[in-house]
Scaffold this motif. Sequence first.
Motif, short mmCIF file in Angstrom:
data_model
loop_
_atom_site.label_atom_id
_atom_site.label_comp_id
_atom_site.label_asym_id
_atom_site.label_seq_id
_atom_site.Cartn_x
_atom_site.Cartn_y
_atom_site.Cartn_z
N ILE A 25 0.83 -1.20 0.00
CA ILE A 25 0.00 0.00 0.00
C ILE A 25 0.86 1.25 0.00
N VAL A 26 0.26 2.36 -0.41
CA VAL A 26 0.91 3.67 -0.39
C VAL A 26 0.03 4.60 0.44
N ALA A 27 0.39 5.87 0.46
CA ALA A 27 -0.40 6.85 1.22
C ALA A 27 -1.85 6.84 0.77
N ASN A 28 -2.75 7.02 1.73
CA ASN A 28 -4.19 7.07 1.52
C ASN A 28 -4.78 5.75 1.03
N GLN A 29 -4.07 4.65 1.28
CA GLN A 29 -4.61 3.33 0.98
C GLN A 29 -4.66 2.49 2.25
N VAL A 30 -5.49 1.46 2.20
CA VAL A 30 -5.49 0.43 3.24
C VAL A 30 -5.39 -0.92 2.56
N LEU A 31 -4.87 -1.90 3.30
CA LEU A 31 -4.82 -3.27 2.81
C LEU A 31 -5.94 -4.04 3.50
N ILE A 32 -6.80 -4.65 2.70
CA ILE A 32 -7.94 -5.40 3.21
C ILE A 32 -7.67 -6.89 3.08
N GLN A 33 -7.86 -7.62 4.19
CA GLN A 33 -7.93 -9.07 4.11
C GLN A 33 -9.35 -9.42 3.68
N VAL A 34 -9.48 -9.92 2.49
CA VAL A 34 -10.80 -10.11 1.88
C VAL A 34 -11.50 -11.31 2.50
N LYS A 35 -12.71 -11.09 2.96
CA LYS A 35 -13.55 -12.18 3.46
C LYS A 35 -14.57 -12.61 2.40
#
Length: 320
Positions: A25-35
């Motif tokens: 990820i970079v600035a203004n992003q989030v990493l989602i663990q996809v369910k």
Amino acid sequence: MKAVVITAFGKPDVLRVETRPRPTIVANQVLIQVKAAGINRPDIFQRKGYYPAPKDVVQDIPGLEVAGVVIEVGSGVRWEIGDEVCCLVAGGGYAEFVAVDADSCLPLPVGLTFAEAASLPETLFTVWDNVFRRGELQRDEHILIHGGAGGIGSTAIQLAKAFGARVSATAGSDEKCKYCRDLGADRVFNYKEQDFEQLLEEEGVDLVLDSIAGDYFEKHLNILRPDGRLVQINAAQGKRVSLDISKLMQKRLIITGSTLRARDLSFKAQLARDVQKAIWPILGHTFKPQVYRSFPFTEAAEAHSLLENGDVFGKLVLIF
């Protein structure tokens, strides 16, 4: 991470599970663990080679909407690790992890499962932008919605009714027509047996949400009332149509349309805020997610086959 990959353009069996690097990820992003990840017709078009992802998005992992848990945050975001969210993405949703724009995320609605939440972003964003923004649907107006039993159609029926409109819809079987009526549609036409133009021409409609085009285009001009609006979101029967300009002028009609995937992040962020404000308060009440069936992500090809066959009421979802 594991991801569902388009290994070549073609039939559903080109979808295979492969191992890919986890996104960074970079600035203004989030990493989602996809369910869970929603399945949409644009995923099918991408698999067939007709609808490529934007250039800055992974090209061979489809998926336009996800729900899951935030596990990493970039600088300048309001989310925290552990937050449960759903999000519209431009691609890459069929994977265990996806890096997303933080401002396009929405909180997981209270009382909904990850599968239900994953079925929301693509259809809600599409319907809100096209029916209520571009189409300017008002209380007591009459809207015609094609494909009422599908993901977009089932969403549009519920929202139009929730905001006080009169709804007519089309569907391809008596069972699907009943499903549309159960969602709140006032009138439903089996397009294989009935001519919606003939049945609606005298009464007229104020707005048409259309994914068909082709010879439906002229029918829509005939049934639209003065100052009516035609909103195109697809062209399943053909993108080239014949337009009677005099009819357009005499009725003062507005013809518009849009696509969502390639819009810039600022547009999607504002749309996310609008959707949260307008729709999150009615979720689970006058609007309910319509998840027809969930599949393990390893069965993505089977899910695509089912959607292509048309035997679906609402949405299909992949579970991770």
